[in-house]
Design an enzyme around this catalytic site. Structure first.
Site, PDB file in Angstrom:
ATOM      1  N   TRP A 171       0.857  -1.192   0.000  1.00 13.08           N
ATOM      2  CA  TRP A 171       0.000   0.000   0.000  1.00 13.08           C
ATOM      3  C   TRP A 171       0.892   1.241   0.000  1.00 13.08           C
ATOM      4  O   TRP A 171       1.857   1.345   0.754  1.00 13.08           O
ATOM      5  CB  TRP A 171      -0.900  -0.030   1.233  1.00 13.08           C
ATOM      6  N   ASP A 252      -1.159  -5.544   9.189  1.00 14.81           N
ATOM      7  CA  ASP A 252      -2.079  -4.481   8.784  1.00 14.81           C
ATOM      8  C   ASP A 252      -3.362  -5.174   8.342  1.00 14.81           C
ATOM      9  O   ASP A 252      -3.387  -5.880   7.315  1.00 14.81           O
ATOM     10  CB  ASP A 252      -1.481  -3.665   7.638  1.00 14.81           C
ATOM     11  N   LYS A 288     -13.505  -0.195   5.398  1.00 16.17           N
ATOM     12  CA  LYS A 288     -14.065  -1.061   4.361  1.00 16.17           C
ATOM     13  C   LYS A 288     -15.210  -1.918   4.883  1.00 16.17           C
ATOM     14  O   LYS A 288     -16.304  -1.941   4.314  1.00 16.17           O
ATOM     15  CB  LYS A 288     -12.966  -1.964   3.774  1.00 16.17           C
TER      16      LYS A 288
END
Length: 443
Positions: A171, A252, A288
């Site tokens: 990311w 993560d 999300k």
């Protein structure tokens, strides 16, 4: 000799009044103009920052008027009509807050207690002995980014010189976070462009070669940007080498429940490491899986070998947070706590997650089917189906990705990543045409 204005100054207020009258008179005759002196800015040395590579995609998309345009750059869920979606369970949780007349006072530095309890239980399982033994330090953070930043500051302060290993690719914000925290990092191999799959041997080799006691940043599920996850057997092997080298795993977890549709399945990698008795860090986000993008709700969790260590770690995380942002926002934390704490809402949330994950799986399958139906070359496109979560790594290079945008009005990041959450079933064939054209006609 003094300038004329000095004489007016020496005459005091009366002189200033005369000066104003004289200037006004001369201005009325057109004999004087007022000039404003412009000093060089004290901020002259500050250069213009480059545009954000992901958010810039959305800006270009909005300026495009083509009817078939697609925004596959930003990782935010969309409905089949490509509209933003607020979960029904979120609306119900917010209504509960209104009915109860919840206060807006400051939260403690560590955040809302009910949220911290809920998020740790979602991560490890409500009956996990780690929770019962109070060996986990949980602090509410500003979504995943803020939680990662807290952890990075902890590493910089208490593990001086320790390096963080991040996957290649990863990311885009990971590098920014560690750079700003002044934590050194390097990369381990992850993506194999030849197979558009996991370079498992390279990953293991690089983790083995890292200095003992390094932090290994792992994506708990739905790797961003590739969508390529290790198999359960590979996770076991990764845990083996991390334990052998006395590294510290740092997860993560941005997509728990959103990748597969199952909260438990998507947390299996973290739970595997925790069950081995390993100390680890885990950053969480609810952007999300609950669609709380703008609420900035997440957490940093540190699993320790003892309750005493966890208490000390938590105290230092709070110490870091205090001058950084003082305390976290309450709205998103209450939504999570209300949803998880109410059996009916919790059940409804799991159903909505399954629907969101199911829609993404459906367009992934349809995109694959459309490409295979149109491409008669025999190329193996099955990697699209092997990937998981909202992203797909198409295997397109920068020039091919530029063609996707310039010719086909498909907006995406330049590394070939597309967000399937921004794709509708109705546009799968159009996207398939764009990918095939870009892959074969642009080198």
């Amino acid at each position: 000799m003094l300038p004329p204005s000095s004489y007016f100054y020496m005459m005091g207020n009366f002189g200033l009044q005369i000066l104003v009258i004289v200037i006004s008179f001369l201005q009325s005759l057109g004999r004087i103009t007022m000039a404003v002196a412009v000093d060089v800015s004290q901020f002259e040395s500050i250069t213009m920052a480059p545009p954000d590579p992901i958010l810039g995609v959305s800006e270009a998309f909005r300026a495009d008027t083509h009817e078939m345009k697609l925004n596959l750059g930003v990782g935010a869920y969309r409905t089949e009509e490509l509209q933003p979606y607020v979960l029904g369970v979120v609306k119900k949780a917010e209504n509960l807050m209104l009915e109860r007349g919840e206060f807006k006072e400051y939260l403690p530095i560590e955040g809302l207690a009910a949220f911290n309890k809920a998020t740790a239980e979602l991560l490890l399982g409500a009956d996990n002995p780690i929770i019962k033994q109070q060996r986990i330090a949980t602090v509410q953070g500003l979504s995943g980014t803020g939680s990662l930043r807290l952890a990075a500051a902890l590493i910089e302060r208490y593990f001086p010189g320790a390096k963080v290993l991040i996957s290649s690719p990863t990311w885009g914000n990971h590098k920014n976070i560690f750079n700003d925290a002044r934590v050194p990092w390097s990369e381990y191999r992850y993506y194999d462009p030849k197979t558009v799959g996991l370079d498992f041997d390279g990953m293991i080799s690089d983790i083995k070669a890292a200095p003992e006691g390094s932090f290994i940043l792992l994506h708990g599920c739905a790797h961003n940007p590739t969508g390529i996850d290790p198999t359960p057997e590979q996770w076991e092997a990764i845990a083996d080498v991390i334990q052998e080298k006395n590294h510290i795993p740092f997860f993560d977890v941005a997509y728990q429940g959103f990748a597969s549709g199952s909260l438990d399945a998507d947390a299996s990698s973290v739970r595997l490491f925790a069950a081995r008795g390993m100390e680890l860090l885990v950053a969480q986000s609810y952007s999300k899986n609950l669609g709380l993008y703008a609420e900035r709700i997440g957490a940093i969790n540190v699993v320790c070998s003892s309750a005493d260590a966890a208490a000390r770690v938590k105290s230092q995380l709070k110490r870091i947070a205090r001058p950084m942002y003082s305390n976290p926002p309450v709205h998103g934390a209450r939504i999570v706590a209300n949803v998880v704490g109410d059996p009916a809402l919790f059940s409804e949330w799991k159903e909505e997650m399954e629907l969101m994950a199911g829609r993404i799986k459906s367009v992934r399958q349809k995109l694959y089917d459309s490409i295979c139906a149109k491409d008669k070359s025999g190329k193996d496109w099955s990697y699209i189906l092997k990937q998981i979560g909202m992203f797909s790594f198409t295997g397109l290079n920068r020039a091919q990705s530029d063609n996707m945008t310039d010719k086909w009005h498909v907006y995406m990041t330049k590394d070939g990543r597309i967000s399937l959450a921004g794709l509708s079933a109705a546009k799968c064939e159009y996207l398939a045409d764009a990918i095939i054209d870009s892959f074969y006609n642009v080198s």
